[in-house]
Design a protein around this motif. Structure first.
Motif, short mmCIF file in Angstrom:
data_model
loop_
_atom_site.label_atom_id
_atom_site.label_comp_id
_atom_site.label_asym_id
_atom_site.label_seq_id
_atom_site.Cartn_x
_atom_site.Cartn_y
_atom_site.Cartn_z
N LEU A 188 0.83 -1.20 0.00
CA LEU A 188 0.00 0.00 0.00
C LEU A 188 0.87 1.26 0.00
O LEU A 188 1.80 1.37 0.79
CB LEU A 188 -0.87 0.00 1.26
N HIS A 189 0.57 2.16 -0.90
CA HIS A 189 1.18 3.49 -0.89
C HIS A 189 0.08 4.50 -0.64
O HIS A 189 -1.02 4.34 -1.17
CB HIS A 189 1.84 3.82 -2.24
N THR A 190 0.37 5.54 0.13
CA THR A 190 -0.70 6.48 0.45
C THR A 190 -0.47 7.88 -0.08
O THR A 190 -1.34 8.72 0.03
CB THR A 190 -0.91 6.56 1.97
N PRO A 208 -4.14 7.18 -2.11
CA PRO A 208 -3.95 5.76 -1.75
C PRO A 208 -4.03 4.84 -2.98
O PRO A 208 -4.95 4.95 -3.78
CB PRO A 208 -5.13 5.46 -0.80
N HIS A 209 -3.06 3.96 -3.09
CA HIS A 209 -3.05 2.98 -4.17
C HIS A 209 -2.27 1.75 -3.73
O HIS A 209 -1.45 1.84 -2.81
CB HIS A 209 -2.48 3.58 -5.46
N VAL A 210 -2.56 0.63 -4.35
CA VAL A 210 -1.89 -0.61 -4.00
C VAL A 210 -1.07 -1.09 -5.19
O VAL A 210 -1.57 -1.15 -6.31
CB VAL A 210 -2.92 -1.68 -3.58
N HIS A 211 0.20 -1.37 -4.94
CA HIS A 211 1.06 -1.99 -5.97
C HIS A 211 1.00 -3.49 -5.78
O HIS A 211 1.09 -3.97 -4.66
CB HIS A 211 2.52 -1.57 -5.79
N MET A 212 0.88 -4.22 -6.87
CA MET A 212 0.88 -5.67 -6.78
C MET A 212 1.91 -6.26 -7.73
O MET A 212 2.09 -5.75 -8.83
CB MET A 212 -0.47 -6.23 -7.23
N ALA A 271 12.51 -4.33 -5.45
CA ALA A 271 13.56 -3.49 -4.86
C ALA A 271 13.00 -2.10 -4.58
O ALA A 271 13.24 -1.52 -3.52
CB ALA A 271 14.76 -3.40 -5.80
N TYR A 272 12.22 -1.59 -5.51
CA TYR A 272 11.59 -0.29 -5.34
C TYR A 272 10.64 -0.31 -4.14
O TYR A 272 10.67 0.58 -3.28
CB TYR A 272 10.84 0.06 -6.63
N LEU A 273 9.80 -1.34 -4.06
CA LEU A 273 8.82 -1.41 -2.98
C LEU A 273 9.50 -1.63 -1.63
O LEU A 273 9.05 -1.12 -0.61
CB LEU A 273 7.81 -2.53 -3.25
N ARG A 277 7.78 9.58 0.51
CA ARG A 277 6.96 9.68 -0.68
C ARG A 277 7.49 8.70 -1.72
O ARG A 277 8.54 8.14 -1.58
CB ARG A 277 7.06 11.08 -1.26
N GLU A 278 6.75 8.54 -2.75
CA GLU A 278 7.23 7.65 -3.77
C GLU A 278 7.83 8.46 -4.91
O GLU A 278 7.48 9.60 -5.12
CB GLU A 278 6.09 6.81 -4.31
N ASP A 279 8.73 7.86 -5.58
CA ASP A 279 9.31 8.50 -6.73
C ASP A 279 9.49 7.45 -7.80
O ASP A 279 10.46 6.74 -7.83
CB ASP A 279 10.66 9.13 -6.35
N PHE A 280 8.52 7.35 -8.65
CA PHE A 280 8.53 6.32 -9.69
C PHE A 280 9.73 6.45 -10.60
O PHE A 280 10.21 5.48 -11.14
CB PHE A 280 7.29 6.45 -10.57
N SER A 281 10.18 7.69 -10.78
CA SER A 281 11.18 7.90 -11.82
C SER A 281 12.47 7.12 -11.53
O SER A 281 13.24 6.86 -12.42
CB SER A 281 11.49 9.38 -11.95
ZN LIG Z 1 3.03 3.94 -5.36
#
Ligand SMILES: [Zn+2]
Ligand SMILES: [Zn+2]
Length: 360
Positions: free
Chosen positions: A149-151, A160-164, A261-263, A349-353
């Motif tokens: 879960l990322h918020t 809020p979103h869930v990575h799977m 690794a990211y998660l 926070r998340e940083d997709f890049s």
């Molecule tokens: Zn996320």
């Protein structure tokens, strides 16, 4: 692994006593415990053991670790363990990275109902994927899922979103064989499956959210106070039944390992990692931080703060780190306080890049 030359523990040991004296009466027991754990982690204070080679008599002392959830040393190790365990689970099949996102109107409700709504998000996203996969029209198999879960989204908003991480196949419903999914089964180009995922997710989530409201499990404040009324709540949800709910699926570029690794960096994040520290001298503590308001390379910045100032903020950041750790499934119970310079620097926070390309 080589030890970083400067650690949060060094700063706490060097400047902690003076800071505690200066802030006596304003430091919680919880904060004191965290500081003490970090200061004594992997030192003689926690005991340890000696490894001795009987052939050459070479000996090595290993001190015990504190295992505190806010300790950069321990969480670095915990992230590695989590990653190693998940990697060991990986099968030699293609994997998909699927993300389920709540619409903004639901995210607003979630903000004051984190335990209930995050739990619903976890459960309904998994149920959606399992149901579609079990349907013989689609895959007809039971799939395994790792969810995180990322918020927070990339625009500093509650998102809020869930990575799977999902394998491209599963165990047949009779448990007898492995069923491989057709190429592109989860991919957006397969309009049918994407729509099915999105629609089923929307229906399941809204059903369960309504049930939670009926059971009196949701709370409403301020501008949302009127939603406590069942009719008003149903009216609020009505447009969401027509709206498009975002579910996206991709084959990750770097394979499932890159996503894991990211998660893992997110699930085990601490207020400030040792690797960000550059120096601690008479000028204060210098560390690297990312400014999410800036673009591209301008994001990477360096800041120096006087030790008293830094540690003061790190103290409050520790409290926040506890509440932020909902990525592990734990519930966020605390709102971030006023933003400070350091707070914005160490914002979780998340940083997709870094690793991934984001949702389309
Ligand atoms: Zn996320
Ligand atoms: Zn530790």
């Amino acid at each position: 692994m080589s030890r970083p030359s400067l650690e949060v523990a060094d700063i706490f040991r060097g400047h902690g006593p003076a800071w505690r004296r200066a802030n006596a009466g304003h430091v919680s027991l919880g904060q004191l415990k965290v500081m003490s754990a970090i200061e004594s982690c992997r030192t003689a204070a926690l005991g340890g053991h000696v490894a001795l080679c009987e052939e050459c008599a070479y000996s090595q002392i290993s001190y015990n670790s504190c295992r505190n959830r806010h300790c950069p040393k321990c969480q670095g190790a915990a992230a590695k363990e989590w990653l190693a365990a998940r990697e060991a689970d990986l099968l030699p099949v293609p994997y998909y990275h699927v993300v389920f996102t709540l619409p903004a109107a639901v995210a607003d409700i979630a903000y004051h109902n984190k335990a209930v709504v995050y739990d619903l998000l976890f459960k309904t996203s998994a149920e959606t994927l399992s149901t579609i996969a079990a349907d013989p029209k689609h895959l007809g198999a039971r799939v395994g899922i790792t969810s995180v879960l990322h918020t927070w989204g990339s625009a500093m908003t509650h998102h809020p979103h869930v990575h799977m991480i999902v394998p491209g196949g599963g165990i047949s419903l009779d448990g007898e064989r492995w069923v491989t999914c057709r190429p592109g089964f989860f991919l957006p180009v397969r309009v049918l499956s994407r729509l099915s995922l999105s629609r089923l997710f929307r229906r399941l989530f809204l059903e369960k959210l309504l049930a939670a409201h009926e059971a009196g499990r949701l709370q409403f404040f301020g501008a949302h106070a009127a939603l406590a009324d069942p009719q008003a709540f149903a009216g609020h949800l009505a447009p969401l039944r027509q709206a498009k709910w975002v579910v996206y699926a991709k084959r990750p570029f770097g394979g499932p390992q890159a996503v894991l690794a990211y998660l893992s960096r997110y699930t085990h994040r601490v207020a400030i990692a040792n690797s960000r520290l550059i120096a601690c001298d008479r000028n204060g503590v210098t560390f690297r931080w990312k400014d999410y308001r800036a673009e591209g390379r301008d994001r990477r910045k360096v800041m120096t703060l006087a030790t008293v100032e830094l540690e003061h903020d790190m103290g409050s950041a520790l409290r926040r780190a506890r509440s932020v750790n909902c990525a592990t499934g734990r519930v966020w119970v605390q709102q971030p306080k006023q933003k400070s310079r350091v707070r914005s620097a160490i914002q979780t926070r998340e940083d997709f890049s870094d690793v991934l390309d984001g949702p389309p």
